[in-house]
Design a protein around this motif. Sequence first.
Motif, PDB file in Angstrom:
ATOM      1  N   ILE A 138       0.844  -1.198   0.000  1.00 27.87           N
ATOM      2  CA  ILE A 138       0.000   0.000   0.000  1.00 27.87           C
ATOM      3  C   ILE A 138       0.879   1.247   0.000  1.00 27.87           C
ATOM      4  O   ILE A 138       0.652   2.196  -0.751  1.00 27.87           O
ATOM      5  CB  ILE A 138      -0.936   0.015   1.239  1.00 27.87           C
ATOM      6  CG1 ILE A 138      -2.041  -1.036   1.093  1.00 27.87           C
ATOM      7  CG2 ILE A 138      -1.540   1.402   1.449  1.00 27.87           C
ATOM      8  CD1 ILE A 138      -2.936  -1.171   2.319  1.00 27.87           C
ATOM      9  N   MET A 139       1.903   1.229   0.835  1.00 22.93           N
ATOM     10  CA  MET A 139       2.786   2.394   0.952  1.00 22.93           C
ATOM     11  C   MET A 139       3.497   2.672  -0.373  1.00 22.93           C
ATOM     12  O   MET A 139       3.653   3.825  -0.775  1.00 22.93           O
ATOM     13  CB  MET A 139       3.793   2.120   2.083  1.00 22.93           C
ATOM     14  CG  MET A 139       4.505   3.343   2.605  1.00 22.93           C
ATOM     15  SD  MET A 139       3.377   4.580   3.316  1.00 22.93           S
ATOM     16  CE  MET A 139       4.378   6.052   3.078  1.00 22.93           C
ATOM     17  N   ARG A 140       3.922   1.606  -1.072  1.00 22.99           N
ATOM     18  CA  ARG A 140       4.622   1.794  -2.352  1.00 22.99           C
ATOM     19  C   ARG A 140       3.690   2.371  -3.415  1.00 22.99           C
ATOM     20  O   ARG A 140       4.053   3.298  -4.141  1.00 22.99           O
ATOM     21  CB  ARG A 140       5.220   0.465  -2.850  1.00 22.99           C
ATOM     22  CG  ARG A 140       6.404   0.009  -2.033  1.00 22.99           C
ATOM     23  CD  ARG A 140       7.336  -0.925  -2.809  1.00 22.99           C
ATOM     24  NE  ARG A 140       8.377  -1.418  -1.925  1.00 22.99           N
ATOM     25  CZ  ARG A 140       9.471  -0.736  -1.603  1.00 22.99           C
ATOM     26  NH1 ARG A 140       9.661   0.470  -2.109  1.00 22.99           N
ATOM     27  NH2 ARG A 140      10.362  -1.240  -0.775  1.00 22.99           N
ATOM     28  N   VAL A 141       2.503   1.832  -3.523  1.00 24.94           N
ATOM     29  CA  VAL A 141       1.530   2.348  -4.502  1.00 24.94           C
ATOM     30  C   VAL A 141       1.201   3.803  -4.184  1.00 24.94           C
ATOM     31  O   VAL A 141       1.183   4.672  -5.066  1.00 24.94           O
ATOM     32  CB  VAL A 141       0.238   1.499  -4.501  1.00 24.94           C
ATOM     33  CG1 VAL A 141      -0.861   2.193  -5.296  1.00 24.94           C
ATOM     34  CG2 VAL A 141       0.507   0.112  -5.067  1.00 24.94           C
ATOM     35  N   PHE A 142       0.967   4.075  -2.908  1.00 21.72           N
ATOM     36  CA  PHE A 142       0.653   5.430  -2.455  1.00 21.72           C
ATOM     37  C   PHE A 142       1.746   6.415  -2.883  1.00 21.72           C
ATOM     38  O   PHE A 142       1.462   7.486  -3.442  1.00 21.72           O
ATOM     39  CB  PHE A 142       0.503   5.394  -0.924  1.00 21.72           C
ATOM     40  CG  PHE A 142       0.428   6.726  -0.254  1.00 21.72           C
ATOM     41  CD1 PHE A 142      -0.771   7.425  -0.203  1.00 21.72           C
ATOM     42  CD2 PHE A 142       1.546   7.289   0.355  1.00 21.72           C
ATOM     43  CE1 PHE A 142      -0.849   8.662   0.436  1.00 21.72           C
ATOM     44  CE2 PHE A 142       1.473   8.521   0.994  1.00 21.72           C
ATOM     45  CZ  PHE A 142       0.269   9.212   1.024  1.00 21.72           C
ATOM     46  N   LEU A 143       3.013   6.046  -2.666  1.00 19.43           N
ATOM     47  CA  LEU A 143       4.105   6.968  -3.001  1.00 19.43           C
ATOM     48  C   LEU A 143       4.287   7.087  -4.514  1.00 19.43           C
ATOM     49  O   LEU A 143       4.615   8.166  -5.014  1.00 19.43           O
ATOM     50  CB  LEU A 143       5.411   6.506  -2.344  1.00 19.43           C
ATOM     51  CG  LEU A 143       5.464   6.713  -0.821  1.00 19.43           C
ATOM     52  CD1 LEU A 143       6.696   6.025  -0.242  1.00 19.43           C
ATOM     53  CD2 LEU A 143       5.464   8.194  -0.463  1.00 19.43           C
ATOM     54  N   GLU A 144       4.075   5.987  -5.241  1.00 23.89           N
ATOM     55  CA  GLU A 144       4.190   6.069  -6.707  1.00 23.89           C
ATOM     56  C   GLU A 144       3.193   7.083  -7.262  1.00 23.89           C
ATOM     57  O   GLU A 144       3.529   7.892  -8.125  1.00 23.89           O
ATOM     58  CB  GLU A 144       3.918   4.698  -7.347  1.00 23.89           C
ATOM     59  CG  GLU A 144       5.156   3.813  -7.414  1.00 23.89           C
ATOM     60  CD  GLU A 144       4.785   2.364  -7.717  1.00 23.89           C
ATOM     61  OE1 GLU A 144       3.711   2.134  -8.309  1.00 23.89           O
ATOM     62  OE2 GLU A 144       5.562   1.471  -7.339  1.00 23.89           O
ATOM     63  N   VAL A 145       1.982   7.032  -6.764  1.00 26.52           N
ATOM     64  CA  VAL A 145       0.938   7.944  -7.251  1.00 26.52           C
ATOM     65  C   VAL A 145       1.227   9.373  -6.812  1.00 26.52           C
ATOM     66  O   VAL A 145       1.219  10.307  -7.612  1.00 26.52           O
ATOM     67  CB  VAL A 145      -0.453   7.493  -6.747  1.00 26.52           C
ATOM     68  CG1 VAL A 145      -1.506   8.545  -7.058  1.00 26.52           C
ATOM     69  CG2 VAL A 145      -0.834   6.158  -7.372  1.00 26.52           C
ATOM     70  N   TRP A 146       1.545   9.563  -5.535  1.00 27.60           N
ATOM     71  CA  TRP A 146       1.656  10.923  -4.989  1.00 27.60           C
ATOM     72  C   TRP A 146       2.986  11.589  -5.323  1.00 27.60           C
ATOM     73  O   TRP A 146       3.063  12.816  -5.383  1.00 27.60           O
ATOM     74  CB  TRP A 146       1.434  10.911  -3.477  1.00 27.60           C
ATOM     75  CG  TRP A 146      -0.013  10.898  -3.124  1.00 27.60           C
ATOM     76  CD1 TRP A 146      -0.793   9.791  -2.915  1.00 27.60           C
ATOM     77  CD2 TRP A 146      -0.880  12.029  -2.977  1.00 27.60           C
ATOM     78  NE1 TRP A 146      -2.084  10.176  -2.630  1.00 27.60           N
ATOM     79  CE2 TRP A 146      -2.160  11.534  -2.658  1.00 27.60           C
ATOM     80  CE3 TRP A 146      -0.694  13.410  -3.071  1.00 27.60           C
ATOM     81  CZ2 TRP A 146      -3.261  12.382  -2.443  1.00 27.60           C
ATOM     82  CZ3 TRP A 146      -1.779  14.244  -2.858  1.00 27.60           C
ATOM     83  CH2 TRP A 146      -3.040  13.735  -2.548  1.00 27.60           C
ATOM     84  N   ASP A 147       4.053  10.795  -5.502  1.00 31.54           N
ATOM     85  CA  ASP A 147       5.338  11.415  -5.842  1.00 31.54           C
ATOM     86  C   ASP A 147       5.397  11.819  -7.313  1.00 31.54           C
ATOM     87  O   ASP A 147       6.302  12.536  -7.721  1.00 31.54           O
ATOM     88  CB  ASP A 147       6.503  10.466  -5.514  1.00 31.54           C
ATOM     89  CG  ASP A 147       6.916  10.570  -4.046  1.00 31.54           C
ATOM     90  OD1 ASP A 147       6.338  11.405  -3.329  1.00 31.54           O
ATOM     91  OD2 ASP A 147       7.804   9.813  -3.619  1.00 31.54           O
TER      92      ASP A 147
ATOM     93  N   GLU B 245       4.201  14.041 -10.242  1.00 29.16           N
ATOM     94  CA  GLU B 245       3.528  15.340 -10.264  1.00 29.16           C
ATOM     95  C   GLU B 245       2.218  15.322 -11.038  1.00 29.16           C
ATOM     96  O   GLU B 245       1.235  15.942 -10.623  1.00 29.16           O
ATOM     97  CB  GLU B 245       4.455  16.416 -10.845  1.00 29.16           C
ATOM     98  CG  GLU B 245       3.882  17.800 -10.624  1.00 29.16           C
ATOM     99  CD  GLU B 245       4.797  18.910 -11.120  1.00 29.16           C
ATOM    100  OE1 GLU B 245       4.892  19.085 -12.348  1.00 29.16           O
ATOM    101  OE2 GLU B 245       5.418  19.576 -10.290  1.00 29.16           O
ATOM    102  N   GLU B 246       2.206  14.592 -12.152  1.00 35.26           N
ATOM    103  CA  GLU B 246       0.979  14.579 -12.967  1.00 35.26           C
ATOM    104  C   GLU B 246      -0.211  13.987 -12.243  1.00 35.26           C
ATOM    105  O   GLU B 246      -1.339  14.420 -12.435  1.00 35.26           O
ATOM    106  CB  GLU B 246       1.220  13.820 -14.277  1.00 35.26           C
ATOM    107  CG  GLU B 246       1.713  14.721 -15.353  1.00 35.26           C
ATOM    108  CD  GLU B 246       1.403  14.174 -16.744  1.00 35.26           C
ATOM    109  OE1 GLU B 246       0.626  13.218 -16.878  1.00 35.26           O
ATOM    110  OE2 GLU B 246       1.972  14.713 -17.695  1.00 35.26           O
ATOM    111  N   SER B 247       0.046  12.981 -11.443  1.00 40.94           N
ATOM    112  CA  SER B 247      -1.101  12.434 -10.705  1.00 40.94           C
ATOM    113  C   SER B 247      -1.312  13.187  -9.391  1.00 40.94           C
ATOM    114  O   SER B 247      -2.414  13.199  -8.852  1.00 40.94           O
ATOM    115  CB  SER B 247      -0.947  10.929 -10.454  1.00 40.94           C
ATOM    116  OG  SER B 247       0.325  10.593  -9.993  1.00 40.94           O
TER     117      SER B 247
END
Lengths: 196, 196
Positions: free
Chosen positions: B91-100, B102-104
């Motif tokens: 969950i933490m990895r997916v969360f950071l991929e999305v939030w880190d 800029e486009e998403s």
Amino acid sequence: MTTTRRGRRPGAPDTRAAILAAARELFAASGHAGTSVRAVAAAAGVDAALVHHYFGTKDDLFLAALAVRVDPRTAMIPVIEGGVEGAGERIMRVFLEVWDDEESRLPLLALFRGIVEPGGRQLLRDGFLRMVLGPVGQALGLDEPDRRMTLVASQLVGIVMLRYLLVVEPLASAPPDVLVATYAPVLQGYLDGPLP
Amino acid sequence: MTTTRRGRRPGAPDTRAAILAAARELFAASGHAGTSVRAVAAAAGVDAALVHHYFGTKDDLFLAALAVRVDPRTAMIPVIEGGVEGAGERIMRVFLEVWDDEESRLPLLALFRGIVEPGGRQLLRDGFLRMVLGPVGQALGLDEPDRRMTLVASQLVGIVMLRYLLVVEPLASAPPDVLVATYAPVLQGYLDGPLP
């Protein structure tokens, strides 16, 4: 509210309190930008001129409504005095005492709703992190105090958002003792657990 | 952005993209209420009429700008498929991929700034909690899925606030791997640890 009226205009203290209460409700619900002096006056059942008479500008009124009942620095004294051991639990208890009390919650919620504006974000950074949590980390003598207190803040702010602002169940109705038991070990780990 | 221009008016796809990019920046910075179609048009270097031509009303533009690049339900599939074990880290990895990214991040930040308005809070509750985290708790077969996923949300939302919205250091600049190592055990405890 009991006040001594001798030597004051009758009704004045109650009117002032009614305006403040209305301002707190409206600022908490709609933020600074979404609240007008006229709306506060209407909610308090008085004329807008009276609001200006007592509180000055809308900004002055905002600051007066924001005035937190609890001085966070005083509230944090028992957290600090007990040392690092058990500090996670004590932080959680102080946090819930302040936030579960409606009178102190409303101005704080207004502060959180201010995050839409850069000035509001600055206020939250300065008010909550620099003035409240920062000194706790220093006083507890933590290694890497800023990093650890930011981890603590990241959990507390999330609870504010879900329990008080978004009112998400079952978190919103959870009894304080259950929340202390749930979150205290996590906060304690952020305070003195191993850091990667 | 590469597009096939045959059969389309020259420049149109780029103009559309420029308007969307400007809308994302402005909605993320100032929220829905603080952003006008005129301001978006000015930032994109076009006439406001062209913005209306491509996107319709300000609400239509807001929805188009909000459109998240990653479908959160697709992004959560690897989290679910691995089962409860290690789900906190995934969950933490997916969360950071999305939030880190800029486009998403920009449209998501706009969603978070919408919390000043009741509709925005509803959107966040429905979008983030009901559509994204709720199904994960169900699919992982957790006991008390709502309670556990709300705990997970309370930590993730706090990270959003501090790392991306308030940009508080050292959390804002922490490398993703450090954050995964820090938060994954906490999330895992919320997912399958003992509940008080």
